[in-house]
Design an enzyme around this catalytic site. Structure first.
Site, PDB file in Angstrom:
ATOM      1  N   ARG A  35       0.823  -1.198   0.000  1.00 36.32           N
ATOM      2  CA  ARG A  35       0.000   0.000   0.000  1.00 36.32           C
ATOM      3  C   ARG A  35       0.866   1.260   0.000  1.00 36.32           C
ATOM      4  NH1 ARG A  35      -5.084   0.587   0.900  1.00 36.32           N
ATOM      5  NH2 ARG A  35      -5.294  -1.508   1.787  1.00 36.32           N
ATOM      6  N   GLY A 139      -1.654 -22.696   9.794  1.00 35.91           N
ATOM      7  CA  GLY A 139      -0.693 -23.561  10.475  1.00 35.91           C
ATOM      8  C   GLY A 139       0.168 -22.749  11.418  1.00 35.91           C
ATOM      9  N   LYS A 194      -7.652 -19.677  17.295  1.00 39.74           N
ATOM     10  CA  LYS A 194      -6.388 -19.670  18.041  1.00 39.74           C
ATOM     11  C   LYS A 194      -5.981 -18.266  18.470  1.00 39.74           C
ATOM     12  CE  LYS A 194      -3.670 -18.029  14.542  1.00 39.74           C
ATOM     13  NZ  LYS A 194      -2.480 -17.173  14.486  1.00 39.74           N
TER      14      LYS A 194
END
Length: 335
Positions: A35, A139, A194
């Protein structure tokens, strides 16, 4: 199988940059969209992203641009590496530029506020593509360690197995090992959940609580995320794998984890604003996701006591000690 030779990564934060390096180190050409012009210039001229991964030298096969049209020109896959709550608006800007039929890959981990959609659902809806054209990556993938070349593994999930295999080939090298999965729901919920559980573990650490407390939160956090996943049609075994337990352990344990660190500040009695200031003005993903995940649980009749406690600490002025007392005094039940 189609070989992915040129890949666009949209988003030059720490994870987007690290993932671009993974793809480049797997023998592919990568164009990285940033950006801010100064970030693109640093990558192009110095082969480094000093704002997010200082000291990491990036391969020559990564080019950088602030021009989304240039980034998306003639690419074989598009990786979306922007925060979960800004994915919809960013993708709306890019929709007309997306290459037809190419796999769209989400690196974001969260549940969208308001709609309660998973990131792959947001991508399919905004881009106007079928669900099997969208893949997700999840992961134990702490960006700094991956960028440094430390060995790790991940899951690439897509309901179209062939697309997952194509991405697997484009993200396999001497330090990064990819596995495929067709359980997109499970992988995404594991990745979203998580962050919230890591906030809880960080709060416990900030309170000075030890390994037993933290292990209990990790284990019971995995249980409640798995319950929600099962209700939404996920494969329970997914939560025992890299996208579930693997990601959870890494995010709850590492000082590199923004959510874990943010939670520690809250556990020391700091306000949300103080924790944000200590986090260089950045709000951890779990602070927002805890709201949408709790709403998702309520919609499907799934009890999420840890996520709800985190939500109240973050958004209702609940203290860390009140959170701990409530969780430990819940009604007895079988595991």
């Amino acid at each position: 199988m189609t070989e992915l030779k040129r890949v666009a990564v949209l988003g030059a934060g720490s994870w987007g940059t690290a993932f671009a390096k993974v793809v480049a180190d797997s023998g592919r050409e990568v164009v990285l969209w940033a950006r801010r012009p100064e970030v693109a210039a640093a990558i192009a001229e110095r082969r480094e992203n000093p704002d997010y991964l200082p000291g990491i030298t990036l391969p020559e096969t990564i080019s950088a641009t602030t021009n989304a049209a240039a980034a998306l020109s003639d690419v074989d896959a598009v990786v979306l590496a922007v925060p979960s709550q800004t994915l919809r608006s960013n993708l709306a800007d890019w929709k007309a530029l997306l290459p037809v039929g190419r796999t769209l890959v989400s690196l974001a981990k969260g549940v969208e506020l308001g709609t309660l959609k998973r990131m792959s659902e947001v991508v399919a809806e905004v881009a106007g593509v079928p669900a099997d054209q969208v893949a997700v990556v999840s992961g134990p993938n702490l960006a700094r360690e991956i960028a440094a070349g430390e060995p790790t593994a991940t899951v690439i999930a897509c309901s179209d197995h062939a697309r997952a295999v194509e991405l697997q080939a484009a993200t396999s090298n001497e330090y990064f090992r990819s596995y495929t999965n067709t359980d997109v729901v499970g992988c995404e919920l594991g990745g979203a959940g998580k962050n919230v559980i890591a906030l809880a573990v960080g709060i416990a650490a900030g309170m000075g609580l030890g390994d037993n407390s933290r292990a209990s939160l990790i284990t019971r956090g995995l249980a409640e995320t798995s319950r929600l996943g099962a209700e939404l049609g996920a494969d329970p075994l997914t939560f025992a794998g890299l996208a579930g337990l693997g990601d959870l352990v890494a995010t709850c344990s590492s000082p590199l984890s923004r959510n874990r660190t943010f939670g520690e500040h809250l556990g020391r009695g700091e306000t949300l604003a103080q924790a944000e200031a200590a986090n260089h003005g950045q709000v951890a993903e779990g602070v927002k996701s805890c709201v949408s995940i709790c709403e998702l649980g309520e919609r499907h009749g799934v009890e999420l006591p840890i996520a709800d406690a985190v939500r109240r600490v973050c958004h209702e002025g609940y203290s860390a000690r009140e959170m701990a007392k409530e969780l430990i005094s819940r009604a007895p039940r079988a595991e």
